[in-house]
Each structure stands twice: as C-alpha cells, then as structure tokens.
Design an enzyme around this catalytic site. Sequence first.
Site, mmCIF file in Angstrom:
data_model
loop_
_atom_site.group_PDB
_atom_site.id
_atom_site.type_symbol
_atom_site.label_atom_id
_atom_site.label_comp_id
_atom_site.label_asym_id
_atom_site.label_seq_id
_atom_site.Cartn_x
_atom_site.Cartn_y
_atom_site.Cartn_z
ATOM 1 N N LYS A 143 0.820 -1.213 0.000
ATOM 2 C CA LYS A 143 0.000 0.000 0.000
ATOM 3 C C LYS A 143 0.856 1.266 0.000
ATOM 4 C CE LYS A 143 -2.543 -0.610 3.681
ATOM 5 N NZ LYS A 143 -2.171 -1.955 4.172
ATOM 6 N N ARG B 132 -10.463 0.390 8.345
ATOM 7 C CA ARG B 132 -9.857 -0.919 8.560
ATOM 8 C C ARG B 132 -10.860 -1.916 9.127
ATOM 9 N NH1 ARG B 132 -4.165 0.233 8.674
ATOM 10 N NH2 ARG B 132 -2.963 -1.640 8.955
ATOM 11 N N ARG C 138 11.289 -6.196 5.801
ATOM 12 C CA ARG C 138 11.129 -4.801 5.356
ATOM 13 C C ARG C 138 12.034 -3.853 6.152
ATOM 14 N NH1 ARG C 138 5.175 -2.461 4.874
ATOM 15 N NH2 ARG C 138 5.021 -2.901 7.093
ATOM 16 N N ARG D 240 10.568 -1.100 11.314
ATOM 17 C CA ARG D 240 9.445 -0.622 12.127
ATOM 18 C C ARG D 240 9.274 -1.517 13.338
ATOM 19 N NH1 ARG D 240 4.254 0.304 8.362
ATOM 20 N NH2 ARG D 240 3.315 -0.886 10.055
ATOM 21 N N ARG E 124 -1.186 -9.030 13.231
ATOM 22 C CA ARG E 124 -1.698 -8.062 12.250
ATOM 23 C C ARG E 124 -2.399 -8.762 11.093
ATOM 24 N NH1 ARG E 124 3.712 -5.159 11.127
ATOM 25 N NH2 ARG E 124 2.649 -4.042 9.460
HETATM 26 P P1 ADP Z 1 0.361 -1.971 7.851
HETATM 27 O O1 ADP Z 1 -0.651 -1.737 6.764
HETATM 28 O O2 ADP Z 1 1.659 -2.469 7.332
HETATM 29 O O3 ADP Z 1 -0.164 -2.798 8.989
HETATM 30 P P2 ADP Z 1 -0.021 0.751 8.904
HETATM 31 O O4 ADP Z 1 1.044 1.773 8.987
HETATM 32 O O5 ADP Z 1 -1.179 1.028 7.993
HETATM 33 O O6 ADP Z 1 0.748 -0.578 8.503
HETATM 34 O O7 ADP Z 1 -0.632 0.482 10.357
HETATM 35 C C1 ADP Z 1 0.178 0.168 11.472
HETATM 36 C C2 ADP Z 1 -0.703 -0.050 12.716
HETATM 37 O O8 ADP Z 1 -1.397 1.193 13.044
HETATM 38 C C3 ADP Z 1 -1.833 -1.072 12.556
HETATM 39 O O9 ADP Z 1 -1.389 -2.382 12.810
HETATM 40 C C4 ADP Z 1 -2.848 -0.583 13.610
HETATM 41 O O10 ADP Z 1 -2.473 -0.983 14.912
HETATM 42 C C5 ADP Z 1 -2.704 0.925 13.544
HETATM 43 N N1 ADP Z 1 -3.711 1.506 12.611
HETATM 44 C C6 ADP Z 1 -3.459 2.096 11.396
HETATM 45 N N2 ADP Z 1 -4.604 2.477 10.799
HETATM 46 C C7 ADP Z 1 -5.616 2.116 11.648
HETATM 47 C C8 ADP Z 1 -7.043 2.211 11.605
HETATM 48 N N3 ADP Z 1 -7.694 2.730 10.546
HETATM 49 N N4 ADP Z 1 -7.748 1.743 12.671
HETATM 50 C C9 ADP Z 1 -7.142 1.220 13.721
HETATM 51 N N5 ADP Z 1 -5.814 1.069 13.824
HETATM 52 C C10 ADP Z 1 -5.045 1.509 12.805
#
Ligand code: ADP
Length: 208
Positions: A13, A88, A122, A152, A163
């Site tokens: 993404k 999400r 990564r 990260r 996740r």
């Molecule tokens: P990835 O898609 O690789 O998991 P992100 O940077 O999008 O990485 O998200 C990292 C973490 O941030 C998620 O695992 C979650 O804990 C939190 N997070 C991100 N976006 C949301 C969301 N829309 N609702 C709830 N938690 C979120």
Amino acid sequence: MNIILLGAPGAGKGTQASKIAEKYNLLHISTGDIFRANIKGGTPIGKVAKSYIDAGKLVPDEVTCDIVKDRLSKDDIQNGYMLDGFPRNVFQATELDKFAKIDLCVNIDVDLNLLQDRICGRRVCACGESYHVSTLNGATTCAKCGGELYQRADDNAETVKARLDTYQNQTAPLIEYYSKQGKLINIVCGTKTPNEVFELIAAELDKY
Ligand code: ADP
Ligand code: ZN
C-alpha cells in the site's frame, strides 16, 4: 477524486500510495503514519496507540475516526485525497460514509502467504521509501535520499501474525462492503513488480 487504498499489511500500500499521490496529485493520508508521528512526539494519542500497534491490534475506533474526521475537515483536501490504512473495519467504513464522499476503493490483492516474509524483511526510511533485505545487498541507507534505514517496531514475527489475523477478521470484509457500493477496483498482484501493479492501478484510475 477521493479514493481508499485497501490491502493486507505488507501488500505494498505504501509503495503504491506514493506513486498514486504523485501522478494524480492526491493528498496522501495514512493513519499508520499519523499514529507513528504521534508516538514519536509522545502525544496522548501516541501513548494510547502504541500499546495496540505493538500488539498488532487496531487502535480503538473512536480515536481513529476522530483523527480522520479532523484531517478531512481541513481546506487542503479540495483537490482530492487518498486514504491509506483507513477504514480498517466495517464500523470505520460506515462512519466514513457519514462525513466523506468516497469515489473508489482500490484493493491490492496479494497472496497472504507471502506477507510474513515480506514484512519481517522490510526496512524503511523516514522519507517514506521501503526496501526488502533480500535486495539491499547489505546497504543500510536509502538509495533515494541517503537516510538511515530502520525496521518498524511492529515488523517482527509475533506482531505480524497478529496483524495478519486482524486483517483477515476485520479488514478483509471491506472488500465486499465496497463491492456492494459499486466502488471496488480489485488489483490482483500475483508475481507482478511494483511498477506493473502501478500500471494496472493507473489504467483503472484513468478511466474514472
Ligand atoms: P500496515 O498496513 O503495514 O499494517 P499501517 O502503517 O497502515 O501498517 O498500520 C500500522 C498499525 O497502526 C496497525 O497495525 C494498527 O495498529 C494501527 N492503525 C493504522 N490504521 C488504523 C485504523 N484505521 N484503525 C485502527 N488502527 C489503525
Ligand atoms: Zn529515504
């Protein structure tokens, strides 16, 4: 044009988001980036978010929805935006429909079996670029800006498993949610390179 970028963690993404934002001049809004900036800055939101992120769980909906609602109330969204990492789950999508008008949802469809290795290998740069250790040949700095690469905190085997579970249980149902609204663009990645995936996305967005 207001779009959503949907996909499992590690689906690419972030990589596609930078390319899409640049080509279509869309504002890139990543909830993950917003949370990480808050954690780094030691804000109250960052303190709440950290425990959930470290556990591979979703940050509570109230917190997340408020952040997005607030961000979308600013003037700079007029030319269109791309949401990356939000919504999400179905609750967030339903809330979003109350305060935003979404045109399309691009789903990056990848084989979930590939993701564990992809995410654990990564390495990212503060500029937004990401790499995989298998192609770095030992390099520790960013080819684009020279910045120091790092891993990260949530890109470790245990958190990644949580996740991926969270994705399957809570996020994957959004594919049907947007399909029912007639807004879904499904991009099947297979073994395609990031540039090939981008070509497919751009061909669809150009039609719009
Ligand atoms: P990835 O898609 O690789 O998991 P992100 O940077 O999008 O990485 O998200 C990292 C973490 O941030 C998620 O695992 C979650 O804990 C939190 N997070 C991100 N976006 C949301 C969301 N829309 N609702 C709830 N938690 C979120
Ligand atoms: Zn960089």
